[in-house]
Design an enzyme around this catalytic site. Structure first.
Site, short mmCIF file in Angstrom:
data_model
loop_
_atom_site.label_atom_id
_atom_site.label_comp_id
_atom_site.label_asym_id
_atom_site.label_seq_id
_atom_site.Cartn_x
_atom_site.Cartn_y
_atom_site.Cartn_z
CB SER A 365 -0.90 0.02 1.23
OG SER A 365 -1.54 1.27 1.34
NE ARG A 366 3.16 2.03 -5.67
CZ ARG A 366 2.48 1.58 -6.71
NH1 ARG A 366 1.37 2.19 -7.06
NH2 ARG A 366 2.90 0.56 -7.41
CB VAL A 367 -1.89 5.26 1.45
CG1 VAL A 367 -2.37 6.15 2.58
CG2 VAL A 367 -2.37 5.82 0.12
#
Length: 520
Positions: A365-367
């Site tokens: 997850s790039r968040v």
């Protein structure tokens, strides 16, 4: 007798003309010059707009896609078999739009927003265009509010935030739709409208999804947009854009929306079919060159709006089906590069009984931690690393018999963490309960529990804490962080539980042992 002057005649004629009313309305019309396979070529619509709605005879509608010098290429909706060469086509002057609003909640509709559920017409006077420019940078704010899926493995290791785009990717029959449905079920009471878009699915599969949502009281806050496998390619092409347009209505009124596109592989195939029929040139792997733009303009509409715009959010979970786990193919790499991370489901894990079958190494997850509450961030910090190391060790340990004590304990911890993250379908878990069980596993409270007893351990622990320490889960949910006080309470609760659980396990094991001795 005076001669009639010319200017008097012109005045009389002018007065007569001023009071003359005509009932003529001028519309631009064209003629069908070629029709077939749900595609029509029309001559004579010089001023037509890209994406404009066209009216054909027999209540058939069309969407203008190809604007060429001498003709217009359009895809047809409705009973397009009735359209013949030579038929008159009229412009509407309107870009293609779908009905939106609260009237759609709880309904099953097609890609044009028409009801499919035999519950009467959808009464709304609000429409949104299916194609819309995504909000700009100034109109957005960072993704920092969690959208809980109720799945321990996802909420702990690949968290999703409101306004994010997280891809669910894997082979067929690896539980992709199950992950999406669990996420919908977990939104009950969380003020999120869920839109499930079925593209190219069997009608029986979609009916099963609707039944699952109804059985779990989830249709009260859900909308299903269905373009099934038996529908024309044009409807399958439109469906996700219609879903996004319906979702944008709720987002723009300050509410939170979750859209699921199941799946974009079939969407790309439908678009390819339309494109080749419209004579658009195919490029790499026989897909049109704009197939990247096809999905990027759809997924870019997912956003968390700024406070000035009402702070609504539209979260998207696109689904992509891979062939034999090949995530380096054309469409998968396209959508991976568009989204903010992916949940990779692996067939081998699924078949081994690890469900949800999430491959920790390929999922990201790039968040990240921004989409987690602090309590979850603190307990899940080392979880991904521990599991990745366990996978490496487990692969290595297959070939070695003599393992040192540290390696054995690491393998045992990894086995238990893997078991703890398993979850049955349609049984989402609240985040505070997830924090409790992951904290217990990460702090060694499950190290002496047999692996086959862990499911019972988890169930009994949750029941014990709810009965004996009811304020603990409430504190985690309310404060969203693990204070020293909460940590002390967790330690006390787990110590009390382990003592009690150890006794009950010993008591329940005694009769079985006695029976075994008697049999011997």
């Amino acid at each position: 007798m005076e001669p009639i002057r010319a200017n008097e005649i012109s005045d009389i004629i002018r007065q007569q003309i001023e009071n003359f009313e005509t009932g003529i309305t001028v519309t631009e019309v064209g003629t069908v010059i070629k029709v077939g396979d749900g595609i029509a070529e029309v001559h004579g619509l010089e001023k037509v707009m890209a994406g404009e709605l066209l009216e054909f005879p027999h209540e058939v509608r069309g969407l203008a896609l190809n604007l060429e010098e001498d003709k217009v290429g359009a895809v047809l909706f409705g009973e397009f078999q009735k359209v013949m060469e030579g038929d008159v086509v009229r412009r509407t002057g309107r870009i293609m739009e779908v009905p939106v609003g609260d009237a759609l909640v709880g309904r099953v509709v097609n890609a044009l927003g028409q009801p499919l559920d035999e519950r009467g017409p959808i009464i709304t006077d609000t429409f949104n265009p299916i194609e819309r420019i995504a909000p700009g940078v100034v109109d957005r704010q960072p993704v920092k509010e969690p959208l809980q899926t109720g799945l321990k493995a996802i909420d702990a290791m690949v968290p999703i935030g409101r306004g994010q785009r997280e891809l669910i990717i894997g082979d067929r029959q690896t539980g992709k739709t199950a992950v999406a449905l669990d996420t919908i079920l977990n939104q009950k009471g969380k003020d999120v409208i869920c839109i499930y878009v079925a593209i190219g699915q069997k009608a029986s599969t979609v009916a099963q999804v609707v039944k699952t949502l109804q059985d779990n009281d989830a249709m009260n806050y859900s909308i299903v947009v269905n373009a099934s496998a038996s529908d024309p390619a044009a409807m399958q092409y439109l469906a996700p854009y219609a879903g996004a347009a319906i979702g944008e209505f709720f987002r723009d009124t300050g509410r939170h929306v979750l859209t699921i596109y199941d799946d974009l592989s079939k969407h790309a195939a439908a678009y390819r079919e339309i494109s080749l029929l419209l004579r658009r040139p195919p490029g790499r792997e026989a897909f049109p060159g704009d197939v990247f733009y096809l999905h990027s303009r759809l997924l870019e509409r997912a956003s968390k709006l700024s406070d000035a715009k009402g702070a609504g959010s539209l979260t998207s979970l696109p689904i992509i089906e891979t062939q034999a786990g090949d995530i380096s193919a054309y469409i998968p790499t396209n959508v991976i590069s568009i989204t903010d991370g992916q949940i990779f489901l692996e067939a081998d894990l699924f078949n081994a009984g690890v469900r949800p079958a999430i491959n920790v190494g390929n999922s990201v997850s790039r968040v990240g931690g921004s989409a987690q509450i602090k309590a979850m961030k603190s307990v899940a910090g080392t979880l991904r690393l521990d599991l990745a190391q366990y996978r490496e060790l487990a692969a290595f340990a297959q070939f070695g018999s003599d393992l040192d004590k540290a390696t054995q304990s690491q393998l045992a911890r990894g086995q238990r963490l893997t078991e703890i993250l398993k979850q049955p379908q349609y049984a989402p878990v609240d985040v505070e309960k997830q924090v409790l069980i992951i904290w217990a596993a990460s702090n060694g409270y499950t190290d002496d529990v047999p692996v086959d007893q862990l499911r019972r351990f988890e169930t009994d622990l949750l029941r014990f804490v709810e009965n004996s320490h009811p304020g603990l889960l409430h504190s985690i949910a309310e404060k969203k962080t693990l204070t020293d006080e909460i940590k002390n309470d967790l330690t006390q609760a787990l110590t009390d539980f382990k003592e009690q659980w150890g006794e009950t396990t010993a008591v329940s094991a005694r009769p079985a042992a006695a029976a075994t001795t008697a049999a011997a």
